[in-house]
Design a protein around this motif. Structure first.
Motif, short mmCIF file in Angstrom:
data_model
loop_
_atom_site.label_atom_id
_atom_site.label_comp_id
_atom_site.label_asym_id
_atom_site.label_seq_id
_atom_site.Cartn_x
_atom_site.Cartn_y
_atom_site.Cartn_z
N UNK A 126 0.51 4.92 -6.52
CA UNK A 126 1.54 5.94 -6.43
C UNK A 126 2.42 5.98 -7.68
N UNK A 127 2.89 7.18 -7.98
CA UNK A 127 3.90 7.41 -9.00
C UNK A 127 5.24 7.41 -8.27
N UNK A 128 6.05 6.41 -8.52
CA UNK A 128 7.27 6.24 -7.75
C UNK A 128 8.25 7.38 -7.98
N UNK A 129 8.32 7.89 -9.19
CA UNK A 129 9.20 9.04 -9.45
C UNK A 129 8.70 10.28 -8.71
N UNK A 130 7.39 10.45 -8.65
CA UNK A 130 6.83 11.61 -7.96
C UNK A 130 7.10 11.54 -6.46
N UNK A 131 7.07 10.33 -5.89
CA UNK A 131 7.38 10.20 -4.47
C UNK A 131 8.81 10.65 -4.19
N UNK A 132 9.73 10.20 -5.01
CA UNK A 132 11.12 10.58 -4.82
C UNK A 132 11.30 12.09 -5.02
N UNK A 133 10.62 12.64 -6.01
CA UNK A 133 10.72 14.08 -6.27
C UNK A 133 10.14 14.88 -5.11
N UNK A 134 9.06 14.39 -4.51
CA UNK A 134 8.43 15.10 -3.39
C UNK A 134 9.37 15.16 -2.20
N UNK A 135 9.97 14.03 -1.87
CA UNK A 135 10.90 14.01 -0.73
C UNK A 135 12.08 14.93 -0.99
N UNK A 136 12.62 14.86 -2.19
CA UNK A 136 13.78 15.71 -2.53
C UNK A 136 13.41 17.19 -2.47
N UNK A 179 4.31 0.06 -3.71
CA UNK A 179 4.30 1.48 -3.37
C UNK A 179 4.96 1.72 -2.01
N UNK A 180 4.72 0.82 -1.07
CA UNK A 180 5.38 0.92 0.24
C UNK A 180 6.90 0.91 0.08
N UNK A 181 7.39 -0.04 -0.67
CA UNK A 181 8.83 -0.16 -0.83
C UNK A 181 9.43 1.03 -1.57
N UNK A 182 8.69 1.54 -2.55
CA UNK A 182 9.18 2.71 -3.28
C UNK A 182 9.19 3.95 -2.39
N UNK A 183 8.20 4.07 -1.51
CA UNK A 183 8.17 5.20 -0.58
C UNK A 183 9.36 5.15 0.37
N UNK A 213 -0.84 12.82 -0.43
CA UNK A 213 -1.49 11.58 -0.89
C UNK A 213 -1.73 11.69 -2.40
N UNK A 214 -2.74 12.46 -2.80
CA UNK A 214 -3.10 12.53 -4.21
C UNK A 214 -2.02 13.19 -5.06
N UNK A 215 -1.20 14.04 -4.46
CA UNK A 215 -0.19 14.76 -5.22
C UNK A 215 0.98 13.93 -5.70
N UNK A 216 1.01 12.65 -5.32
CA UNK A 216 2.10 11.77 -5.77
C UNK A 216 1.54 10.51 -6.42
N UNK A 217 0.35 10.61 -7.00
CA UNK A 217 -0.30 9.44 -7.57
C UNK A 217 -0.24 9.43 -9.10
N UNK A 218 -0.07 8.22 -9.65
CA UNK A 218 -0.18 8.01 -11.10
C UNK A 218 -1.64 7.92 -11.49
N UNK A 219 -2.41 7.17 -10.71
CA UNK A 219 -3.86 7.08 -10.81
C UNK A 219 -4.38 7.03 -9.39
N UNK A 220 -5.66 7.33 -9.15
CA UNK A 220 -6.16 7.32 -7.78
C UNK A 220 -5.89 6.00 -7.06
N UNK A 221 -5.15 6.10 -5.94
CA UNK A 221 -4.83 4.92 -5.15
C UNK A 221 -3.54 4.23 -5.54
#
Length: 209
Positions: A192-202, A14-18, A182-190
């Motif tokens: 991360x959803x890697x696609x959601x992280x990229x979408x959030x930044x964009x 998750x760190x690397x994907x972020x 935090x929770x808004x980019x998660x696949x399950x609690x704790x």
């Protein structure tokens, strides 16, 4: 440009994907008195922080009992910034005097924002629970946070209920220095959803006022 902090990182993947998503800052939750799937031990957080590349800011997120506890934890985890929840402005000021890390004071809309701004390097406005913790997944009144952006003389970070779907509107409404999710980019609690992280930044960058 509004900066992005992706918080509650719990694994190397998750760190690397972020980082790959273009996050400006990564948050690591340590020593909080509430149940959360995002909490790490100080040792595990330090291991993840050690491999964050240059020019990405690392943030310790904690709810310490005392300023000294927070300062000690910063040394152990070795982050650039410490984001503290639950301390009053006087304690935040004591922490700022005892650490080389930049200090972000987390509060909600009912907090003494001017006092926190005088004590810290930045103020984070969150939607909090009864214990004063963030990560609730709930939004708050963004127009009131906009007023803080206009009146406080330190950077204001917007948190609380942000997602890839609403962050552009939040940025356009508030004009914050940074947004925190935090929770808004998660696949399950704790986790991360890697696609959601990229979408959030964009989406954050597309929401510039």
């Amino acid at each position: 440009m509004t900066r992005t902090k992706l918080c509650g990182i719990t694994s190397a993947s998750d760190r690397d994907a972020a980082v790959a998503a273009g996050a400006d800052a990564l948050g690591f939750v340590v020593d909080v008195p509430v149940e959360t799937p995002r909490e790490l031990t100080a040792t595990d957080a330090a291991t993840l922080v050690a491999d964050v590349p240059p020019f990405v800011t690392t943030v310790l997120v904690t709810m310490p009992e005392t300023p000294d506890d927070a300062a000690t934890l910063v040394e152990e985890v070795n982050t650039d910034v410490v984001q503290v929840h639950g301390l009053d402005p006087a304690a935040v000021s004591d922490l700022a005097a005892s650490t080389d890390a930049r200090v972000v004071a987390a509060t909600d809309l009912a907090g003494d924002h001017a006092a926190y701004a005088a004590a810290a390097d930045a103020v984070l406005v969150d939607s909090t629970d009864a214990d004063g913790a963030g990560g609730t997944g709930e939004t708050h009144d963004w127009t009131r946070t906009r007023e803080l952006v206009e009146t406080l003389d330190v950077p204001v970070v917007l948190a609380g209920g942000l997602t890839p779907e609403n962050v552009a509107e939040a940025v356009g409404t508030v004009g914050p220095f940074a947004v925190d999710v935090a929770s808004g980019i998660e696949a399950t609690p704790g986790e991360k959803d890697h696609d959601a992280m990229a979408a959030f930044v964009s989406a954050t960058r597309g929401g510039e006022p």
